[in-house]
Design a protein around this motif. Structure first.
Motif, PDB file in Angstrom:
ATOM      1  N   SER A 223      -6.898 -10.165   7.766  1.00 23.42           N
ATOM      2  CA  SER A 223      -7.822  -9.967   6.813  1.00 23.42           C
ATOM      3  C   SER A 223      -8.219  -8.479   6.889  1.00 23.42           C
ATOM      4  O   SER A 223      -8.452  -7.994   5.877  1.00 23.42           O
ATOM      5  N   ARG A 224      -8.268  -7.864   8.111  1.00 25.13           N
ATOM      6  CA  ARG A 224      -8.420  -6.690   8.133  1.00 25.13           C
ATOM      7  C   ARG A 224      -7.677  -5.781   7.369  1.00 25.13           C
ATOM      8  O   ARG A 224      -7.860  -4.851   6.711  1.00 25.13           O
ATOM      9  N   LYS A 225      -6.400  -5.973   7.510  1.00 29.47           N
ATOM     10  CA  LYS A 225      -5.326  -5.300   6.935  1.00 29.47           C
ATOM     11  C   LYS A 225      -5.405  -5.556   5.537  1.00 29.47           C
ATOM     12  O   LYS A 225      -5.218  -4.236   4.831  1.00 29.47           O
ATOM     13  N   VAL A 226      -5.469  -6.797   4.925  1.00 32.96           N
ATOM     14  CA  VAL A 226      -5.729  -6.884   3.527  1.00 32.96           C
ATOM     15  C   VAL A 226      -6.974  -6.220   2.799  1.00 32.96           C
ATOM     16  O   VAL A 226      -6.631  -5.595   1.996  1.00 32.96           O
ATOM     17  N   ARG A 227      -7.945  -6.134   3.651  1.00 34.99           N
ATOM     18  CA  ARG A 227      -9.182  -5.454   3.165  1.00 34.99           C
ATOM     19  C   ARG A 227      -8.825  -3.967   3.109  1.00 34.99           C
ATOM     20  O   ARG A 227      -9.032  -3.123   2.253  1.00 34.99           O
ATOM     21  N   LYS A 228      -7.977  -3.508   4.092  1.00 38.43           N
ATOM     22  CA  LYS A 228      -7.835  -2.073   3.901  1.00 38.43           C
ATOM     23  C   LYS A 228      -6.793  -1.763   2.706  1.00 38.43           C
ATOM     24  O   LYS A 228      -6.840  -0.559   2.046  1.00 38.43           O
ATOM     25  N   ILE A 229      -5.704  -2.632   2.776  1.00 39.87           N
ATOM     26  CA  ILE A 229      -4.939  -2.439   1.275  1.00 39.87           C
ATOM     27  C   ILE A 229      -5.716  -2.535   0.132  1.00 39.87           C
ATOM     28  O   ILE A 229      -5.516  -1.498  -0.756  1.00 39.87           O
TER      29      ILE A 229
ATOM     30  N   GLY B 166       0.877  -0.922   0.032  1.00 35.65           N
ATOM     31  CA  GLY B 166       0.076  -0.059   0.142  1.00 35.65           C
ATOM     32  C   GLY B 166       0.843   1.205   0.139  1.00 35.65           C
ATOM     33  O   GLY B 166       0.428   2.205  -0.611  1.00 35.65           O
ATOM     34  N   LYS B 167       2.039   1.252   0.711  1.00 37.25           N
ATOM     35  CA  LYS B 167       2.956   2.364   0.776  1.00 37.25           C
ATOM     36  C   LYS B 167       3.679   2.507  -0.426  1.00 37.25           C
ATOM     37  O   LYS B 167       3.738   3.690  -0.856  1.00 37.25           O
ATOM     38  N   ILE B 168       3.837   1.486  -1.041  1.00 37.91           N
ATOM     39  CA  ILE B 168       4.788   1.683  -2.373  1.00 37.91           C
ATOM     40  C   ILE B 168       3.940   2.178  -3.378  1.00 37.91           C
ATOM     41  O   ILE B 168       4.023   3.197  -4.104  1.00 37.91           O
TER      42      ILE B 168
END
Ligand SMILES: [Zn+2]
Ligand SMILES: [Zn+2]
Length: 253
Positions: free
Chosen positions: A198-204, A170-172
């Motif tokens: 999965s929360r992090k993946v959804r955010k990305i 996401g940062k890249i």
């Protein structure tokens, strides 16, 4: 800009072919898998190998089966120092030392010595820079594990290649959004979400959507679950890749 004869030079690429030559995900029969990532990128002024996988012999074997001549490579971009991306370098250099290697300044002396030992040229990477017209490196990103990603400017939008995406995929994408105007047509490579919640993946995924990322091709260290989430979210714009897979601009609808 304009019709002054210089415009052709500034035009984004209207052809691009990316072939995955080393990956832990299978795709094309008869090609071997091993942990790591490497992709052969054709379409710009120079032929580029992005990363070298973990195993030089396997890399060359796969390339031979795909009828890719290692001597055709002009540039090698190493995303980061981990063995699954830089491990195939010696094997590749043995086959073709007449390359220029885009090496993050943070690489250890041993790699610099190896490269110089083969007489290859080195371009030290710190800040973002152009590799050849329409092809760029993000420069070295990340604090703990330093890594560069590659950007290709095409008529269909920006195509981004990541190694392991240790600084965060996401940062890249955010960083590239800052560096380059234009839509992002594709993000391809390792997304490093194997152990992500999965929360992090959804955010990305939400971040990708917000930044207008049109197609995704997560592979290598992206993680099976994360891959499924991306597949669900992107549908037709999810490109299933693995070793031997070729992606062209026609795939980036
Ligand atoms: Zn890594
Ligand atoms: Zn990796």
């Amino acid at each position: 800009m304009g019709h002054d004869g210089h415009s052709a030079k500034n035009r984004p690429l209207d052809e691009l072919t990316i072939t995955i030559v080393h990956d832990n995900y299978p795709c094309v029969e008869l090609l071997k898998t091993a942990w790591g990532f490497s992709a052969y990128v054709v379409g710009g002024e120079r032929r580029i190998l992005f990363d070298t996988g973990s195993d030089g012999a396997l890399l060359l074997e796969n390339m031979a089966k795909l009828q890719i001549d290692p001597a055709s490579i002009d540039v090698v971009v190493l995303s980061h120092v981990h063995g699954d991306h830089a491990g195939g370098l010696a094997g590749l250099l043995k086959a073709n030392p007449r390359v220029c290697i885009y090496l993050p300044a943070s690489f250890p002396a041993g790699v610099w010595d190896l490269v110089r030992g083969y007489g290859a040229a080195v371009a030290e990477v710190g800040e973002p820079q152009q590799i050849c017209p329409n092809v760029y490196t993000t420069g070295v990103l990340g604090r703990r594990i330093k890594e560069q990603a590659m950007i290709v400017r095409t008529g269909r939008g920006l195509v981004i290649l990541t190694g392991c995406a240790h600084p965060g995929v996401g940062k890249i994408v955010n960083e590239i959004r800052r560096q380059h105007p234009g839509d992002i047509a594709l993000v391809m490579g390792g997304f490093h979400l194997e152990w992500a919640m999965s929360r992090k993946v959804r955010k990305i995924i939400a971040g990708f959507r917000e930044r207008g990322v049109r197609c995704v091709a997560p592979t290598h260290c992206s993680g099976e679950k994360a891959r499924e989430r991306f597949r669900e979210a992107y549908g037709q714009q999810f490109i299933e890749v693995g070793v031997g897979k070729t992606v062209t601009l026609a795939d980036l609808a």
